[in-house]
Scaffold this motif. Structure first.
Motif, PDB file in Angstrom:
ATOM      1  N   MET A   6      20.352  -6.108  -6.214  1.00 22.89           N
ATOM      2  CA  MET A   6      19.154  -6.881  -5.905  1.00 22.89           C
ATOM      3  C   MET A   6      18.453  -7.265  -7.205  1.00 22.89           C
ATOM      4  O   MET A   6      18.492  -6.523  -8.183  1.00 22.89           O
ATOM      5  N   THR A   7      17.770  -8.411  -7.180  1.00 22.93           N
ATOM      6  CA  THR A   7      16.996  -8.833  -8.350  1.00 22.93           C
ATOM      7  C   THR A   7      15.780  -7.923  -8.506  1.00 22.93           C
ATOM      8  O   THR A   7      15.462  -7.130  -7.608  1.00 22.93           O
ATOM      9  N   ALA A   8      15.108  -8.056  -9.641  1.00 15.14           N
ATOM     10  CA  ALA A   8      13.908  -7.253  -9.888  1.00 15.14           C
ATOM     11  C   ALA A   8      12.919  -7.439  -8.740  1.00 15.14           C
ATOM     12  O   ALA A   8      12.373  -6.472  -8.199  1.00 15.14           O
ATOM     13  N   LEU A   9      12.723  -8.708  -8.342  1.00 12.76           N
ATOM     14  CA  LEU A   9      11.772  -8.996  -7.270  1.00 12.76           C
ATOM     15  C   LEU A   9      12.200  -8.338  -5.955  1.00 12.76           C
ATOM     16  O   LEU A   9      11.392  -7.731  -5.249  1.00 12.76           O
ATOM     17  N   GLU A  10      13.486  -8.463  -5.636  1.00 13.64           N
ATOM     18  CA  GLU A  10      13.988  -7.879  -4.385  1.00 13.64           C
ATOM     19  C   GLU A  10      13.878  -6.351  -4.409  1.00 13.64           C
ATOM     20  O   GLU A  10      13.591  -5.718  -3.396  1.00 13.64           O
ATOM     21  N   ASN A  11      14.128  -5.761  -5.597  1.00 14.90           N
ATOM     22  CA  ASN A  11      13.984  -4.321  -5.724  1.00 14.90           C
ATOM     23  C   ASN A  11      12.582  -3.876  -5.320  1.00 14.90           C
ATOM     24  O   ASN A  11      12.411  -2.836  -4.685  1.00 14.90           O
ATOM     25  N   ILE A  12      11.591  -4.684  -5.719  1.00 13.53           N
ATOM     26  CA  ILE A  12      10.207  -4.299  -5.464  1.00 13.53           C
ATOM     27  C   ILE A  12       9.794  -4.637  -4.025  1.00 13.53           C
ATOM     28  O   ILE A  12       8.915  -4.007  -3.451  1.00 13.53           O
ATOM     29  N   CYS A  13      10.460  -5.644  -3.443  1.00  7.76           N
ATOM     30  CA  CYS A  13      10.077  -6.082  -2.093  1.00  7.76           C
ATOM     31  C   CYS A  13      10.713  -5.265  -0.974  1.00  7.76           C
ATOM     32  O   CYS A  13      10.123  -5.122   0.097  1.00  7.76           O
ATOM     33  N   ILE A  14      11.919  -4.738  -1.216  1.00 10.28           N
ATOM     34  CA  ILE A  14      12.721  -4.238  -0.096  1.00 10.28           C
ATOM     35  C   ILE A  14      12.000  -3.144   0.699  1.00 10.28           C
ATOM     36  O   ILE A  14      11.914  -3.214   1.928  1.00 10.28           O
ATOM     37  N   ALA A  15      11.407  -2.169   0.003  1.00  8.82           N
ATOM     38  CA  ALA A  15      10.754  -1.088   0.750  1.00  8.82           C
ATOM     39  C   ALA A  15       9.421  -1.540   1.347  1.00  8.82           C
ATOM     40  O   ALA A  15       9.029  -1.092   2.422  1.00  8.82           O
ATOM     41  N   GLN A  16       8.740  -2.474   0.665  1.00 10.11           N
ATOM     42  CA  GLN A  16       7.513  -3.027   1.257  1.00 10.11           C
ATOM     43  C   GLN A  16       7.824  -3.668   2.596  1.00 10.11           C
ATOM     44  O   GLN A  16       7.078  -3.543   3.566  1.00 10.11           O
ATOM     45  N   ARG A  17       8.953  -4.412   2.626  1.00 11.18           N
ATOM     46  CA  ARG A  17       9.317  -5.127   3.846  1.00 11.18           C
ATOM     47  C   ARG A  17       9.789  -4.158   4.928  1.00 11.18           C
ATOM     48  O   ARG A  17       9.350  -4.221   6.056  1.00 11.18           O
ATOM     49  N   LYS A  18      10.699  -3.234   4.541  1.00 11.39           N
ATOM     50  CA  LYS A  18      11.363  -2.412   5.555  1.00 11.39           C
ATOM     51  C   LYS A  18      10.529  -1.200   5.963  1.00 11.39           C
ATOM     52  O   LYS A  18      10.643  -0.733   7.084  1.00 11.39           O
ATOM     53  N   VAL A  19       9.727  -0.663   5.042  1.00  8.35           N
ATOM     54  CA  VAL A  19       8.974   0.543   5.361  1.00  8.35           C
ATOM     55  C   VAL A  19       7.544   0.194   5.763  1.00  8.35           C
ATOM     56  O   VAL A  19       7.051   0.641   6.797  1.00  8.35           O
ATOM     57  N   LEU A  20       6.881  -0.612   4.937  1.00  6.96           N
ATOM     58  CA  LEU A  20       5.484  -0.946   5.235  1.00  6.96           C
ATOM     59  C   LEU A  20       5.370  -2.168   6.144  1.00  6.96           C
ATOM     60  O   LEU A  20       4.273  -2.498   6.591  1.00  6.96           O
ATOM     61  N   LYS A  21       6.513  -2.852   6.410  1.00  6.49           N
ATOM     62  CA  LYS A  21       6.560  -4.010   7.308  1.00  6.49           C
ATOM     63  C   LYS A  21       5.628  -5.129   6.830  1.00  6.49           C
ATOM     64  O   LYS A  21       5.023  -5.836   7.634  1.00  6.49           O
ATOM     65  N   ARG A  22       5.505  -5.270   5.518  1.00  6.22           N
ATOM     66  CA  ARG A  22       4.723  -6.392   5.008  1.00  6.22           C
ATOM     67  C   ARG A  22       5.517  -7.681   5.190  1.00  6.22           C
ATOM     68  O   ARG A  22       6.748  -7.659   5.193  1.00  6.22           O
ATOM     69  N   SER A  23       4.812  -8.801   5.269  1.00  2.00           N
ATOM     70  CA  SER A  23       5.493 -10.090   5.384  1.00  2.00           C
ATOM     71  C   SER A  23       6.154 -10.404   4.050  1.00  2.00           C
ATOM     72  O   SER A  23       5.788  -9.857   3.004  1.00  2.00           O
ATOM     73  N   LYS A  24       7.134 -11.297   4.092  1.00  2.00           N
ATOM     74  CA  LYS A  24       7.867 -11.652   2.883  1.00  2.00           C
ATOM     75  C   LYS A  24       6.909 -12.201   1.828  1.00  2.00           C
ATOM     76  O   LYS A  24       6.967 -11.827   0.646  1.00  2.00           O
ATOM     77  N   ALA A  25       5.997 -13.064   2.263  1.00  2.00           N
ATOM     78  CA  ALA A  25       5.075 -13.694   1.319  1.00  2.00           C
ATOM     79  C   ALA A  25       4.174 -12.640   0.663  1.00  2.00           C
ATOM     80  O   ALA A  25       3.993 -12.632  -0.556  1.00  2.00           O
ATOM     81  N   ASP A  26       3.623 -11.739   1.478  1.00  2.00           N
ATOM     82  CA  ASP A  26       2.755 -10.681   0.936  1.00  2.00           C
ATOM     83  C   ASP A  26       3.521  -9.821  -0.057  1.00  2.00           C
ATOM     84  O   ASP A  26       3.039  -9.539  -1.159  1.00  2.00           O
ATOM     85  N   ALA A  27       4.725  -9.402   0.349  1.00  2.00           N
ATOM     86  CA  ALA A  27       5.511  -8.510  -0.497  1.00  2.00           C
ATOM     87  C   ALA A  27       5.816  -9.175  -1.834  1.00  2.00           C
ATOM     88  O   ALA A  27       5.695  -8.556  -2.896  1.00  2.00           O
ATOM     89  N   GLU A  28       6.175 -10.470  -1.777  1.00  2.00           N
ATOM     90  CA  GLU A  28       6.529 -11.157  -3.025  1.00  2.00           C
ATOM     91  C   GLU A  28       5.314 -11.349  -3.921  1.00  2.00           C
ATOM     92  O   GLU A  28       5.404 -11.243  -5.140  1.00  2.00           O
TER      93      GLU A  28
END
Lengths: 247, 263
Positions: A97-119
């Protein structure tokens, strides 16, 4: 009103087979404290840190983080862990995963943040650790220091209440250590509660509010950073510091 | 005069070249090419193989392969995860499955499931494709399970720890972090499994085939029987190659891509 400690450890014991690594650790960490854990290799400091988010299962004793007893078998360990940030010696970024995806993946899957918020959060954090140009870089394209800063950003994205640093600079080339320590220092200045296992005595004496010296699975002594490092009470601490500082 | 190491290697290479050339020349001179061509490369028979060898036989081989591989992949993933489970009963069950289907020849499994089970249970396969593809998938699943398990174990331990420390549960961490990395690692051995599977479909015809489920090998053998000539088998071999070669090339490409992406 006095707040409850963020981390509270009572009579923690951990054995690997016959190897009794932790022998009765008691430790409280208050909100906003930066506790550096120092000691010779094999003293159990990394194991202690890894027990705090249950990457190692304690053999006996209790670990209470933010009021939850993690050693309780009915404790929801995943929820508890999402509030405990961990930074590893080997970075452990996800290489696919890219740096951005590394930081987004758990926000999305665990905290259920939206893609836009996570990014948005991920980009802000990358800027904060000085890597705003590296959103789309894969870990393999980054230097060790950059990877570790992405790893710190990844942990911070979960809004942790406490951060654990397990020898975060030990795998880095000497000239890259400073950039990571700089990020850690600014975190400390922002009031983050931190437990830091480190060999960087400079960082410990400048940044830590408390230094804990461990040897052979016990806490030998602890106190304000300046006091433990410059005027240790115990002979074992003095010996260790002489060895480390004489290098 | 003593020869240097480099000179020795050079002379060895020259003599290997010379010997290979001599063998080729001998073959060209002493083999009766006309007779060989008459027995194995009769162009009129080659032409007769088409289009049925593609539209019927290759199509069926492909159907058996796809069913076998899809089933094998699903079973393989399931049993790999069971082998790695904390629960002992799962581990034992998976280990038994893997040992049984890896240890019994595919032909025997085909016969037991194709003839033995239907006789024993007074039951018949609802579909002739399933009758061949299910045993194939069961055996492939055993091999693929071991491949996937090895791939999962090859992903550094820190990856799972990092995922868990971010609050992901074990299944979530497996699906988003570990398995994608494991699949990249096992592209080469998995391609191997797929190529083996394509070739193993040739064994299904021992269960007997109808003209509807005939595969490439059986088609070739039938061709030999009707023409009394080996040409249909040569064509069958070439059709197998036409399926496997693009596949290995594609896998090599995917491997390079995966490497480039994670560098």
């Amino acid at each position: 009103m006095t707040q409850a400690p963020v981390v509270s450890i009572r009579d923690l014991n951990k054995s690997f087979g016959d190897n009794h690594v932790l022998r009765g650790i008691d430790l409280d960490v208050e909100r906003g404290e930066v506790v550096c854990i120092i000691g010779p290799s094999g003293s159990g400091k990394s194991t202690l840190l890894r027990c705090i988010n249950m990457l190692e299962t304690p053999s006996a004793g209790t670990i209470t983080v933010l009021g939850n007893d993690l050693t309780d078998r009915d404790c929801d360990i995943d929820t508890a862990r999402s509030k405990i940030g961990m930074v590893f010696q080997q970075f452990n970024l996800f290489p696919h995963m890219t740096a951005l995806e590394n930081i987004c993946i758990a926000q999305r899957k665990v905290l259920k943040r939206s893609k836009a918020d996570a990014e948005k959060i991920a980009k802000d954090l990358l800027a904060r650790v000085g890597l705003n140009e590296k959103n789309n870089a894969y870990p393999g394209q980054l230097s060790g220091g950059q990877q570790q800063r992405v790893a710190i950003a990844r942990a911070l994205a979960m809004n942790p209440q406490v951060m654990l640093f397990d020898e975060a600079t030990s795998a880095l080339d000497p000239e890259l250590i400073g950039e990571v320590l700089g990020v850690m220092k600014s975190l400390a200045e922002d009031g983050m509660t931190m437990l830091v296992v480190t060999h960087e005595m400079g960082f410990a004496s400048n940044v830590a509010s408390r230094v804990v010296f461990m040897d052979a699975g016990v806490i030998v002594e602890q106190g304000p950073a300046k006091q433990v490092i410059t005027q240790p009470r115990e002979e074992r601490t003095r010996k260790f510091l002489t060895n480390v500082l004489e290098r | 005069m003593a020869l240097s190491k480099r000179q020795k290697a050079q002379y060895l290479r020259y003599s290997v070249y010379t010997f290979s050339c001599l063998v080729l020349v001998a073959l060209a001179l002493f083999v009766d090419w006309n007779r060989l061509a008459g027995a194995m490369f009769r162009w009129d028979i080659v032409v007769k193989q088409f289009p049925d060898i593609l539209t019927k036989a290759a199509k069926n081989t492909l159907i058996f392969t796809v069913m076998g591989f899809a089933g094998g992949l699903a079973l393989g993933l399931l049993f790999a995860l069971m082998r790695l489970s904390k629960i002992r009963a799962y581990r034992w069950f998976a280990a038994t499955y893997i040992e049984v289907f890896r240890g019994i020849p595919l032909v025997v499994t085909l016969l037991i499931l194709g003839f033995g089970i239907p006789i024993a249970f007074q039951w018949s396969w609802p579909n002739p494709y399933l009758r061949g593809a299910v045993p194939l998938a069961l055996v492939a699943g055993a091999y693929i399970a071991e491949t996937i398990r090895a791939g999962i174990e090859a992903v550094p331990k820190g990856q799972m720890e990092a995922a868990r420390s971010l609050g992901m549960g074990y299944p979530r961490a497996m699906v988003t972090i570990i398995i994608p990395q494991a699949l990249r690692i096992i592209i080469p051995p998995l391609t191997n499994e797929l190529v083996l599977l394509i070739k193993d479909t040739s064994l299904i015809s021992i269960l007997g085939v109808t003209s509807g489920t005939i595969d490439i090998t059986r088609f070739g053998r039938d061709g030999v029987n009707t023409t009394a000539n080996a040409t249909p088998l040569i064509v069958a071999g070439l059709v197998y190659l036409a399926m496997t070669l693009p596949l290995t090339q594609l896998a090599a490409l995917m491997e390079r891509r995966a490497k480039a992406a994670s560098r």
